[in-house]
Design an enzyme around this catalytic site. Structure first.
Site, PDB file in Angstrom:
ATOM      1  N   LYS A 197       0.856  -1.190   0.000  1.00 20.35           N
ATOM      2  CA  LYS A 197       0.000   0.000   0.000  1.00 20.35           C
ATOM      3  C   LYS A 197       0.894   1.242   0.000  1.00 20.35           C
ATOM      4  CE  LYS A 197      -1.945   2.769   2.845  1.00 20.35           C
ATOM      5  NZ  LYS A 197      -1.875   4.020   2.053  1.00 20.35           N
ATOM      6  N   GLU A 248       9.514   0.754  10.893  1.00 19.78           N
ATOM      7  CA  GLU A 248      10.560   1.741  10.599  1.00 19.78           C
ATOM      8  C   GLU A 248       9.919   3.104  10.778  1.00 19.78           C
ATOM      9  OE1 GLU A 248      13.607   1.703  10.032  1.00 19.78           O
ATOM     10  OE2 GLU A 248      14.116  -0.312   9.367  1.00 19.78           O
ATOM     11  N   CYS A 305      13.766  10.453   6.795  1.00 20.57           N
ATOM     12  CA  CYS A 305      13.641  10.002   8.189  1.00 20.57           C
ATOM     13  C   CYS A 305      14.946  10.217   8.933  1.00 20.57           C
ATOM     14  CB  CYS A 305      13.209   8.547   8.240  1.00 20.57           C
ATOM     15  SG  CYS A 305      14.230   7.487   7.235  1.00 20.57           S
ATOM     16  N   GLU A 330       9.990  15.362  15.718  1.00 23.75           N
ATOM     17  CA  GLU A 330      10.374  15.315  14.310  1.00 23.75           C
ATOM     18  C   GLU A 330       9.795  16.532  13.568  1.00 23.75           C
ATOM     19  OE1 GLU A 330       8.708  12.166  11.687  1.00 23.75           O
ATOM     20  OE2 GLU A 330      10.805  11.735  11.251  1.00 23.75           O
TER      21      GLU A 330
HETATM   22  P1  NAD Z   1       2.315   8.126   7.956  1.00 30.27           P
HETATM   23  O1  NAD Z   1       2.585   7.384   9.206  1.00 30.27           O
HETATM   24  O2  NAD Z   1       1.294   9.189   7.971  1.00 30.27           O
HETATM   25  O3  NAD Z   1       1.841   7.116   6.800  1.00 30.27           O
HETATM   26  C1  NAD Z   1       2.630   6.036   6.366  1.00 30.27           C
HETATM   27  C2  NAD Z   1       1.746   5.046   5.611  1.00 30.27           C
HETATM   28  O4  NAD Z   1       0.803   4.463   6.509  1.00 30.27           O
HETATM   29  C3  NAD Z   1       0.916   5.667   4.484  1.00 30.27           C
HETATM   30  O5  NAD Z   1       0.855   4.768   3.410  1.00 30.27           O
HETATM   31  C4  NAD Z   1      -0.447   5.831   5.137  1.00 30.27           C
HETATM   32  O6  NAD Z   1      -1.506   5.900   4.215  1.00 30.27           O
HETATM   33  C5  NAD Z   1      -0.525   4.586   5.994  1.00 30.27           C
HETATM   34  N1  NAD Z   1      -1.438   4.659   7.138  1.00 30.27           N
HETATM   35  C6  NAD Z   1      -1.956   5.752   7.751  1.00 30.27           C
HETATM   36  N2  NAD Z   1      -2.717   5.388   8.806  1.00 30.27           N
HETATM   37  C7  NAD Z   1      -2.672   4.028   8.877  1.00 30.27           C
HETATM   38  C8  NAD Z   1      -3.233   3.046   9.770  1.00 30.27           C
HETATM   39  N3  NAD Z   1      -3.980   3.390  10.815  1.00 30.27           N
HETATM   40  N4  NAD Z   1      -2.951   1.741   9.548  1.00 30.27           N
HETATM   41  C9  NAD Z   1      -2.158   1.364   8.530  1.00 30.27           C
HETATM   42  N5  NAD Z   1      -1.603   2.241   7.649  1.00 30.27           N
HETATM   43  C10 NAD Z   1      -1.845   3.553   7.821  1.00 30.27           C
HETATM   44  O7  NAD Z   1       3.720   8.677   7.453  1.00 30.27           O
HETATM   45  P2  NAD Z   1       4.021   9.649   6.218  1.00 30.27           P
HETATM   46  O8  NAD Z   1       3.609  11.039   6.548  1.00 30.27           O
HETATM   47  O9  NAD Z   1       3.521   9.029   4.962  1.00 30.27           O
HETATM   48  O10 NAD Z   1       5.631   9.566   6.188  1.00 30.27           O
HETATM   49  C11 NAD Z   1       6.461  10.343   6.969  1.00 30.27           C
HETATM   50  C12 NAD Z   1       6.942   9.575   8.182  1.00 30.27           C
HETATM   51  O11 NAD Z   1       7.625   8.379   7.794  1.00 30.27           O
HETATM   52  C13 NAD Z   1       7.937  10.351   9.011  1.00 30.27           C
HETATM   53  O12 NAD Z   1       7.639  10.228  10.366  1.00 30.27           O
HETATM   54  C14 NAD Z   1       9.263   9.663   8.705  1.00 30.27           C
HETATM   55  O13 NAD Z   1      10.254   9.816   9.683  1.00 30.27           O
HETATM   56  C15 NAD Z   1       8.843   8.257   8.533  1.00 30.27           C
HETATM   57  N6  NAD Z   1       9.843   7.522   7.770  1.00 30.27           N
HETATM   58  C16 NAD Z   1      10.615   6.574   8.403  1.00 30.27           C
HETATM   59  C17 NAD Z   1      11.601   5.897   7.704  1.00 30.27           C
HETATM   60  C18 NAD Z   1      12.461   4.823   8.343  1.00 30.27           C
HETATM   61  O14 NAD Z   1      13.038   4.037   7.632  1.00 30.27           O
HETATM   62  N7  NAD Z   1      12.584   4.753   9.646  1.00 30.27           N
HETATM   63  C19 NAD Z   1      11.809   6.188   6.359  1.00 30.27           C
HETATM   64  C20 NAD Z   1      11.025   7.182   5.758  1.00 30.27           C
HETATM   65  C21 NAD Z   1      10.038   7.824   6.470  1.00 30.27           C
END
Ligand code: NAD
Length: 494
Positions: A167, A240, A274, A372
């Site tokens: 997804k 992650e 991230c 963050e």
């Molecule tokens: P997010 O948590 O809002 O969403 C991530 C994904 O989860 C999206 O596909 C979203 O649609 C889905 N999602 C949302 N609610 C959900 C739920 N209840 N159940 C299952 N899936 C759900 O994050 P974002 O804004 O898309 O990305 C930014 C974040 O990602 C930042 O916090 C960043 O640090 C983190 N990130 C971490 C890494 C790592 O490797 N540690 C890498 C890149 C980004």
């Protein structure tokens, strides 16, 4: 979407894909209905047995084929990523290269071994630790590196013999859907499936009974929800999550080099990495000169059209993201922080642009230093010595990465031992190595991607105990004989 080897339209609500540089819609992607999520997981489950029984070298050949397909389509997909995500084209081309390489890496690694042999308790026995896939893996990813973060999950997951349902983020579905064409050409039906949509589709996927494991990259907030939901179904989770990486500048550095490295670490992908450097701790002696060099470097950056070769920083992904960053900045200012440069929208009347900000007079009472930010903001704090820098670097809930500039070995060893982070980079910020693990400590998740560790996450262990003889064991019933033997010999029968 892509379910059971076929491209299908979502039956749920359409979600517009907005180009961050222009604020215009570049398409609508319909979401998966709950029934379509079930169809996708059922397709993945149906193909799971055949896929895990496919010899690893054959699976590897398909991963190599996908890598080649990605290299052939790199320019087109990088272009799409730039339009939908706003990251500069040059960075998206790099992302395609790293992603293709990840498939090659796991294609080879997974054919080397599938467990180990351990010493047995008796002659004529064989004890094996056999590695097996989990089954259906849900891969839920964010928008900032849509293809790379996907590759870091599905390359090891597929190589280990799992099937997947992906997804993507609703902000960046188009590049992932483009990848589906390659998957359709290469993988057997049902091995790779893609469902699109927002958080509700992610929720349905995590709850689906056919899903055995959830591999998630995203925010800590969503990660906690995923962990709770997965716990209800006793599913394996791989998280992650976010970071607040510290960047320590010691007193022995070449300031010009350190400032250039620091600026890149702070503003790469507009600070939406991230592992972006989000807090700078600079030792007293070099602080004034470092700040000056940092501001000078920042002033030189070109902010603008992410398609243009000369652009260093593109727009943020959405206005809501930009406002979150601006809120942290203005709150810090109200608490006494001083913005030396940037942090405004000057020169931009459309697109989610924000000029990179350099901020001083900051401390950990400000959210800017503890939560963050995910934007182009560099708060720089002055510290008395390395001990204070490490203490403050560790003073957050996160533990993803950390950077240190120094050539002193004693400083390096101390930072290596004491920094609470999954990766510590010295003098070469944010350089990952696909043969070494990437991931976070503390609230940053605890999962590992890349390296042999990244394959291990997608395999479970089965202990197999084989006795090649068919004899009666002395410790079986009747216990009377067993006890008598011990009383007579003072030891258990051998
Ligand atoms: P997010 O948590 O809002 O969403 C991530 C994904 O989860 C999206 O596909 C979203 O649609 C889905 N999602 C949302 N609610 C959900 C739920 N209840 N159940 C299952 N899936 C759900 O994050 P974002 O804004 O898309 O990305 C930014 C974040 O990602 C930042 O916090 C960043 O640090 C983190 N990130 C971490 C890494 C790592 O490797 N540690 C890498 C890149 C980004």
């Amino acid at each position: 979407m892509f379910i059971a080897g076929r491209q299908v339209d979502g039956e749920g609500a359409p979600v517009p894909v907005i180009e961050p540089a222009t604020e215009e819609s570049i398409g609508n992607v319909r979401s998966a209905s709950p029934e379509q999520v079930s169809e996708a997981t059922a397709a993945a489950k149906r193909s799971a047995r055949t896929w895990r029984d496919t010899p690893a070298p054959e699976r590897g050949e398909m991963l190599h084929a996908l890598s080649t397909w990605m290299t052939d389509h790199s320019d087109d997909i990088a272009f799409t990523m730039t339009r939908e995500g706003g990251k500069p084209l040059v960075e998206n081309r790099d992302e395609m290269g790293w992603s293709a390489s990840c498939f090659d890496f796991y294609a080879e690694l997974a054919r080397v071994e599938r467990g180990r042999v351990v010493p047995s308790g008796e002659q004529g026995q064989l004890n094996l630790v056999v590695k097996e896939p989990y089954g259906v893996v849900a891969a839920i990813v964010p928008w900032n590196y849509p293809i790379l973060l996907l590759a870091w999950k599905i390359a090891p997951a597929l190589a280990a013999g799992n099937t997947v349902v992906i997804k993507p983020s609703p902000y960046t579905p188009l590049s992932t859907l483009a990848l589906a064409e390659g998957c359709a050409e290469i993988f057997p039906e049902g091995v790779v499936n893609i469902v699109t949509g927002e958080g509700d589709v992610g929720t349905a996927l995590v709850a689906d009974p056919d899903v055995a494991m959830v591999a998630f990259t995203g925010s800590v907030e969503t990660g906690k929800k995923v962990a709770h939901a997965a716990a209800d179904g006793m599913k394996r989770v791989h998280l992650e999550l976010g970071g607040k990486d510290a960047f320590i500048v010691c007193d022995d550095v070449d300031l010009e080099v350190a400032a250039k490295g620091a600026v890149w670490a702070a503003y790469l992908n507009g600070g939406q990495v991230c592992t972006s450097a989000e807090r700078f701790y600079v030792l007293d002696d070099v602080y004034p000169d470092f700040v000056e060099a940092f501001v000078e470097e920042t002033k030189r950056l070109v902010v603008g059209d992410p398609m243009a070769d000369e652009t260093d920083i593109g727009p943020l992904v959405r206005d809501v993201q930009r406002r979150r960053v601006e809120d942290q900045l203005s709150e810090a200012k109200s608490q006494g922080a001083k913005v030396l440069y940037g942090g405004d929208r000057e020169g931009f009347d459309r697109g989610y642009f924000l000029r990179p900000a350099v901020v001083v007079d900051v401390d950990e009472s400000m959210r800017l230093m503890t939560q963050e930010t995910f934007g182009p903001v560099a708060p720089i704090a002055r510290v008395g010595d390395l001990g204070e820098a490490i203490l403050r670097a560790n003073a957050t809930e996160y533990g993803l990465g950390a950077n240190v500039y120094t050539l002193r070995l004693d400083y390096m060893l101390r930072c290596m031992d004491e920094l609470e982070a999954g990766t510590v980079w010295f003098n070469d910020p944010l350089t990952d190595n696909e043969a070494a693990p990437f991931g976070g400590m503390k609230a940053s998740g605890g999962a590992r991607e890349l390296g042999p560790e990244g394959l291990e996450e997608f395999r479970q262990s089965k202990h197999v105990h084989i006795d090649t003889k068919m004899d009666v064991k002395s410790w079986w019933y009747p216990y009377a004989d067993y006890v008598r033997y011990q009383a007579e010999h003072g030891t258990a029968p051998g």
